[in-house]
Design a protein around this motif. Structure first.
Motif, PDB file in Angstrom:
ATOM      1  N   THR A 103      -2.551   8.705  11.458  1.00 32.23           N
ATOM      2  CA  THR A 103      -2.171   7.320  11.726  1.00 32.23           C
ATOM      3  C   THR A 103      -3.109   6.635  12.717  1.00 32.23           C
TER       4      THR A 103
ATOM      5  N   ILE B  12      -3.911   1.306   7.242  1.00 28.31           N
ATOM      6  CA  ILE B  12      -3.045   1.510   8.404  1.00 28.31           C
ATOM      7  C   ILE B  12      -3.704   0.838   9.618  1.00 28.31           C
TER       8      ILE B  12
ATOM      9  N   LEU C 257      -3.065   5.307   3.853  1.00 24.15           N
ATOM     10  CA  LEU C 257      -1.863   5.874   3.256  1.00 24.15           C
ATOM     11  C   LEU C 257      -2.186   6.245   1.807  1.00 24.15           C
TER      12      LEU C 257
ATOM     13  N   ARG D  66       2.634   4.308  -0.908  1.00 20.67           N
ATOM     14  CA  ARG D  66       2.365   2.988  -0.340  1.00 20.67           C
ATOM     15  C   ARG D  66       3.542   2.044  -0.530  1.00 20.67           C
TER      16      ARG D  66
ATOM     17  N   PHE E 263       1.742  -0.474   8.113  1.00 21.00           N
ATOM     18  CA  PHE E 263       1.328   0.116   6.836  1.00 21.00           C
ATOM     19  C   PHE E 263       1.313  -0.980   5.763  1.00 21.00           C
TER      20      PHE E 263
END
Length: 337
Positions: free
Chosen positions: A235, A308, A274, A279, A302
């Protein structure tokens, strides 16, 4: 008698009238009467000949080609009509000759068919246990209370007044029950279950999901038991999260540290991706915060394209233990391999 022809001569002016008469040169009453008599006799002879049906000319069968035809008596119209109206199989035609079933075969087919027809069995009485209704046929439940008057109904129908038709198909050892519930206030609902095995027992009732007349499907109290897929993603700045897809729902959890210090006070775009299959259909925002210092927090965003983004606040370091709030979203992606 045959007609005797008269002789006619030319009138001779040098002879007397009597001589010309005698010579046949003058028309006299005798000569005219002779002609009239001949004509009458001829008419009579012709009429007699026409009336003669006994082959007066002695024509033979060979002369008219009948020697090539069998001399067989033909049926009269009365006999022909009588034969046509005879419905008792006068020619003794058998079933096999016309490719039909015999009576025994027809009876066997009808017996077999009767065993396959869903017969109307009438109303079920109060106190009936549906576990015991295994004879093939259609039954009606007319205003009985589920669980009291009618036993082993679908659980959500216990305690309710039931108007329904129960159809039982299969065999007595392998039975399928279909229960169609109807009333004036709600749309019809369909439940089904089956009974089989060496010691036959019924499976739990299952309910059919149906669309209304507009094509809309409304589902409540659902349990998603679809496929499950889990993945670990980055992330941003070395911090990971676990994403799990169940059906079309994706959940995300994360409780760990950054491996490098995130930029503070501004959005960092595209710092992670992602994967397909997870998604969201719209942007999903997640709140992250330090375990011991509430002034240190961040936002993870997101996007439907998989990008991201991260916004950090409070100068988060690599020693700060960051927790992410539980979050989920809906995806329309194909299920990931």
């Amino acid at each position: 008698m045959s007609y005797e022809k008269q002789t006619w001569n030319k009138y001779d002016e040098l002879k007397t009238e009597e001589e010309n008469i005698e010579n046949g040169a003058v028309v006299t009453d005798n000569r005219m009467n002779h002609m009239e008599t001949g004509i009458g006799d001829n008419d009579a002879n012709l009429a007699s000949h026409l009336a003669d049906k006994n082959n007066p000319h002695k024509v033979t069968a060979a002369q008219v080609g009948l020697d090539k035809v069998d001399n067989v008596k033909q049926a009269s119209k009365v006999e022909f009509d009588s034969h046509i109206n005879n419905k008792s199989n006068p020619h003794a035609v058998t079933a096999s000759q016309v490719g039909a079933y015999t009576k025994a075969e027809s009876d066997s087919k009808l017996t077999d068919l009767s065993n396959k027809v869903i017969a109307n069995k009438g109303n079920l009485a109060s106190g009936t246990d549906l576990d015991n209704v295994i004879d093939i046929g259609t039954y009606r439940i007319g205003g009985l209370t589920g669980g009291t008057d009618i036993i082993n109904v679908p659980s959500e129908r216990s305690g309710t007044t039931i108007y329904a038709y129960l159809t039982v198909s299969g065999t007595t050892t392998s039975v399928v029950q279909e229960l169609i519930v109807y009333d004036s206030k709600t749309v019809s609902q369909i439940y089904s279950r089956s009974r089989s095995g060496s010691t036959p027992t019924f499976s739990p009732w299952s309910k059919t999901v149906m669309a209304d007349d507009s094509g809309k499907v409304t589902v409540s109290n659902t349990i998603d038991s679809g496929q499950v897929k889990t993945a670990t993603i980055n992330t941003g700045y070395g911090r990971s999260a676990v994403i799990t897809r169940i059906g079309n729902t994706v959940t995300i959890t994360s409780q760990n540290q950054h491996s490098s210090v995130p930029a503070n006070g501004s959005w960092q775009r595209g710092i992670g991706t992602l994967p397909l299959g997870f998604r969201p259909v719209a942007d999903a925002l997640i709140y992250n915060h330090d375990l011991s210092n509430a002034s240190k927090f961040s936002w993870s965003l997101f996007h439907p394209n998989g990008a991201i983004d991260l916004f950090s606040n409070g100068n988060i370091t690599t020693s700060d233990y960051i927790l992410s709030s539980g979050q989920f979203w809906i995806t329309k992606d194909d299920f990931p391999n």
